[in-house]
Motif scaffolding. Sequence first.
Motif, PDB file in Angstrom:
ATOM      1  N   SER A  69      44.868  31.297  42.192  1.00 23.13           N
ATOM      2  CA  SER A  69      44.976  32.663  42.706  1.00 23.13           C
ATOM      3  C   SER A  69      46.041  32.797  43.786  1.00 23.13           C
ATOM      4  O   SER A  69      46.671  31.826  44.209  1.00 23.13           O
ATOM      5  CB  SER A  69      43.621  33.101  43.276  1.00 23.13           C
ATOM      6  OG  SER A  69      42.592  32.934  42.329  1.00 23.13           O
ATOM      7  N   ARG A  70      46.238  34.054  44.205  1.00 22.00           N
ATOM      8  CA  ARG A  70      46.970  34.377  45.433  1.00 22.00           C
ATOM      9  C   ARG A  70      45.955  34.987  46.411  1.00 22.00           C
ATOM     10  O   ARG A  70      44.916  35.504  45.990  1.00 22.00           O
ATOM     11  CB  ARG A  70      48.079  35.386  45.154  1.00 22.00           C
ATOM     12  CG  ARG A  70      49.004  35.035  43.983  1.00 22.00           C
ATOM     13  CD  ARG A  70      50.103  34.091  44.388  1.00 22.00           C
ATOM     14  NE  ARG A  70      51.056  33.894  43.301  1.00 22.00           N
ATOM     15  CZ  ARG A  70      52.370  34.014  43.417  1.00 22.00           C
ATOM     16  NH1 ARG A  70      52.896  34.296  44.597  1.00 22.00           N
ATOM     17  NH2 ARG A  70      53.173  33.825  42.388  1.00 22.00           N
ATOM     18  N   ILE A  71      46.284  34.990  47.695  1.00 17.06           N
ATOM     19  CA  ILE A  71      45.334  35.492  48.684  1.00 17.06           C
ATOM     20  C   ILE A  71      44.948  36.936  48.393  1.00 17.06           C
ATOM     21  O   ILE A  71      43.781  37.326  48.503  1.00 17.06           O
ATOM     22  CB  ILE A  71      45.914  35.352  50.105  1.00 17.06           C
ATOM     23  CG1 ILE A  71      46.069  33.865  50.474  1.00 17.06           C
ATOM     24  CG2 ILE A  71      45.013  36.043  51.127  1.00 17.06           C
ATOM     25  CD1 ILE A  71      46.799  33.630  51.792  1.00 17.06           C
ATOM     26  N   ILE A  72      45.903  37.765  47.975  1.00 17.56           N
ATOM     27  CA  ILE A  72      45.619  39.183  47.749  1.00 17.56           C
ATOM     28  C   ILE A  72      44.604  39.413  46.630  1.00 17.56           C
ATOM     29  O   ILE A  72      43.940  40.447  46.580  1.00 17.56           O
ATOM     30  CB  ILE A  72      46.913  39.973  47.458  1.00 17.56           C
ATOM     31  CG1 ILE A  72      46.653  41.480  47.601  1.00 17.56           C
ATOM     32  CG2 ILE A  72      47.472  39.616  46.078  1.00 17.56           C
ATOM     33  CD1 ILE A  72      47.885  42.336  47.483  1.00 17.56           C
ATOM     34  N   ASP A  73      44.443  38.441  45.735  1.00 18.34           N
ATOM     35  CA  ASP A  73      43.519  38.617  44.614  1.00 18.34           C
ATOM     36  C   ASP A  73      42.084  38.835  45.080  1.00 18.34           C
ATOM     37  O   ASP A  73      41.286  39.442  44.355  1.00 18.34           O
ATOM     38  CB  ASP A  73      43.571  37.403  43.680  1.00 18.34           C
ATOM     39  CG  ASP A  73      44.878  37.317  42.911  1.00 18.34           C
ATOM     40  OD1 ASP A  73      45.430  38.375  42.567  1.00 18.34           O
ATOM     41  OD2 ASP A  73      45.346  36.196  42.661  1.00 18.34           O
ATOM     42  N   PHE A  74      41.735  38.370  46.269  1.00 17.06           N
ATOM     43  CA  PHE A  74      40.365  38.540  46.752  1.00 17.06           C
ATOM     44  C   PHE A  74      40.080  39.994  47.090  1.00 17.06           C
ATOM     45  O   PHE A  74      39.069  40.554  46.658  1.00 17.06           O
ATOM     46  CB  PHE A  74      40.095  37.614  47.935  1.00 17.06           C
ATOM     47  CG  PHE A  74      39.953  36.182  47.523  1.00 17.06           C
ATOM     48  CD1 PHE A  74      38.704  35.648  47.244  1.00 17.06           C
ATOM     49  CD2 PHE A  74      41.063  35.361  47.372  1.00 17.06           C
ATOM     50  CE1 PHE A  74      38.559  34.331  46.825  1.00 17.06           C
ATOM     51  CE2 PHE A  74      40.933  34.048  46.958  1.00 17.06           C
ATOM     52  CZ  PHE A  74      39.687  33.532  46.681  1.00 17.06           C
ATOM     53  N   ALA A  75      40.957  40.650  47.843  1.00 15.82           N
ATOM     54  CA  ALA A  75      40.750  42.071  48.154  1.00 15.82           C
ATOM     55  C   ALA A  75      40.786  42.913  46.885  1.00 15.82           C
ATOM     56  O   ALA A  75      39.955  43.812  46.698  1.00 15.82           O
ATOM     57  CB  ALA A  75      41.805  42.549  49.150  1.00 15.82           C
ATOM     58  N   LEU A  76      41.727  42.618  45.991  1.00 10.30           N
ATOM     59  CA  LEU A  76      41.834  43.394  44.750  1.00 10.30           C
ATOM     60  C   LEU A  76      40.615  43.173  43.856  1.00 10.30           C
ATOM     61  O   LEU A  76      40.092  44.121  43.258  1.00 10.30           O
ATOM     62  CB  LEU A  76      43.114  43.008  44.003  1.00 10.30           C
ATOM     63  CG  LEU A  76      44.433  43.356  44.704  1.00 10.30           C
ATOM     64  CD1 LEU A  76      45.610  42.804  43.907  1.00 10.30           C
ATOM     65  CD2 LEU A  76      44.570  44.861  44.878  1.00 10.30           C
ATOM     66  N   SER A  77      40.154  41.927  43.750  1.00 16.37           N
ATOM     67  CA  SER A  77      38.978  41.636  42.925  1.00 16.37           C
ATOM     68  C   SER A  77      37.729  42.289  43.501  1.00 16.37           C
ATOM     69  O   SER A  77      36.875  42.791  42.761  1.00 16.37           O
ATOM     70  CB  SER A  77      38.776  40.118  42.806  1.00 16.37           C
ATOM     71  OG  SER A  77      39.857  39.522  42.128  1.00 16.37           O
ATOM     72  N   ASN A  78      37.619  42.287  44.830  1.00 19.15           N
ATOM     73  CA  ASN A  78      36.494  42.971  45.451  1.00 19.15           C
ATOM     74  C   ASN A  78      36.478  44.447  45.084  1.00 19.15           C
ATOM     75  O   ASN A  78      35.426  45.018  44.776  1.00 19.15           O
ATOM     76  CB  ASN A  78      36.563  42.827  46.977  1.00 19.15           C
ATOM     77  CG  ASN A  78      36.256  41.424  47.458  1.00 19.15           C
ATOM     78  OD1 ASN A  78      35.584  40.657  46.778  1.00 19.15           O
ATOM     79  ND2 ASN A  78      36.745  41.085  48.636  1.00 19.15           N
ATOM     80  N   ALA A  79      37.650  45.078  45.130  1.00 22.30           N
ATOM     81  CA  ALA A  79      37.731  46.500  44.777  1.00 22.30           C
ATOM     82  C   ALA A  79      37.331  46.720  43.318  1.00 22.30           C
ATOM     83  O   ALA A  79      36.517  47.594  42.997  1.00 22.30           O
ATOM     84  CB  ALA A  79      39.139  47.020  45.042  1.00 22.30           C
ATOM     85  N   LEU A  80      37.900  45.907  42.429  1.00 23.17           N
ATOM     86  CA  LEU A  80      37.606  46.055  41.008  1.00 23.17           C
ATOM     87  C   LEU A  80      36.132  45.796  40.717  1.00 23.17           C
ATOM     88  O   LEU A  80      35.468  46.576  40.022  1.00 23.17           O
ATOM     89  CB  LEU A  80      38.477  45.081  40.218  1.00 23.17           C
ATOM     90  CG  LEU A  80      38.396  45.157  38.695  1.00 23.17           C
ATOM     91  CD1 LEU A  80      38.920  46.492  38.197  1.00 23.17           C
ATOM     92  CD2 LEU A  80      39.174  44.010  38.067  1.00 23.17           C
ATOM     93  N   ASN A  81      35.593  44.718  41.256  1.00 25.30           N
ATOM     94  CA  ASN A  81      34.185  44.382  41.021  1.00 25.30           C
ATOM     95  C   ASN A  81      33.236  45.389  41.659  1.00 25.30           C
ATOM     96  O   ASN A  81      32.093  45.530  41.217  1.00 25.30           O
ATOM     97  CB  ASN A  81      33.883  42.983  41.556  1.00 25.30           C
ATOM     98  CG  ASN A  81      34.601  41.891  40.778  1.00 25.30           C
ATOM     99  OD1 ASN A  81      34.903  42.054  39.600  1.00 25.30           O
ATOM    100  ND2 ASN A  81      34.881  40.780  41.436  1.00 25.30           N
ATOM    101  N   SER A  82      33.699  46.084  42.703  1.00 24.95           N
ATOM    102  CA  SER A  82      32.875  47.107  43.358  1.00 24.95           C
ATOM    103  C   SER A  82      32.841  48.408  42.571  1.00 24.95           C
ATOM    104  O   SER A  82      32.059  49.294  42.897  1.00 24.95           O
ATOM    105  CB  SER A  82      33.404  47.392  44.770  1.00 24.95           C
ATOM    106  OG  SER A  82      33.337  46.254  45.593  1.00 24.95           O
TER     107      SER A  82
END
Length: 419
Positions: free
Chosen positions: A43-56
Amino acid sequence: MERRNQPLARDAMAYVLAGGRGSRLKELTDVRAKPAVYFGGKSRIIDFALSNALNSGIRRIGVATQYKAHSLIRHLQRGWNFFRPERNESFDILPASQRVSETQWYEGTADAVFQNIDIIESYNPEYMVILAGDHVYKMDYELMLREHVNSGADVTIGCLEVPRMEATGFGVMHVDEKDRIVSFIEKPADPPGIPDKPDFALASMGIYVFRTMFLMDQLRRDAADPGSSRDFGKDIIPWIVANGKAVAHRFAKSCVRSSFEHVAYWRDVGTIDAYWEANIDLTDVLPELDIYDRDWPIWTYAEIKPPAKFVHDEDGRRGSAVSSLVAGDCIISGAALRRSLLFTGVRVNSFSLLEEAVVLPDCVVGRNATLRKVVLDRGVRIPEGLSVGYDPELDARRFRRTESGVCLITQAMIDRLGR
């Protein structure tokens, strides 16, 4: 009127602030912004914020970029291009393109939103979730949105509970018994405690929830103030604390955890030591961050690559890995890995030993190399017989060595060895 049966995330837009350089990561951010730095093997670090948004459940996302954004933009285009307008989804990459003025880049975090007000308003989201793009954590923003609506707040701020005297480097929320923010203090020498936990303080995570119309009004007011630095933490939030209702949302309430995770995991991997440690921690049998959680996947650009391969089975020349993560297209040829993390496309040649190594994509480790407590930047070629991690004085002369003994190695540093 609130639609009680529909998730609030359906009416929200996530706006990720991903323009930061991350200068404390030194050479790791020479060619890429901090949110684009590699993490966790794929991953890249930004994938965590983006994945949180998508999964939310958020399906409208904007990413504001600025500093050395090419690597980040390329990653977003490759890995996050599956949003479809016909499903009322959108994914906008918003570089600092001087849209407001021919001479003005993004002046601060608030300005990075203000300059794109027209794009945001064209989607007409009811709520805005403002996110930092450079932290590692798993969080359900839907729960924070609900708390925002139920409390009647003008802004809800995501907060970490940290030991009080460890909060001196954060923006700290001074709250009352109902978590309403009484004052916001930037990097206080004596942080205020939480009423129910006086030995802890509430530190800002850089996550804010607003109703969109209210946020737009605040951004326009701030943009008209010649004395403003156009920043959420320095200008927007303190003004709302003083003139409106600001509420703290505790991360523990919305932190996503698998059955293996026992702590509310959040990391700012903004230094070489913190970056190395967070990656190496993933090699633990039960790490504090579970990246194998299928209920909350971390989405990323999935390269089409062959599997990892381990070859040779002779004494002293055995392809092996113990307590390690090895991504696809790696070949471990008669070498040994211990508590290491290898990204895609790494080659480790015979008789070499890697211990507690974080190896970014496409590196090649020559024969008879011994590397301990290292971070190898992408594409580094380690020459045969190189030894790192055993002679602190020599390491510090040749590479970037931290006080705790982690060595960051780039190709430019390797090239200087032969001079």
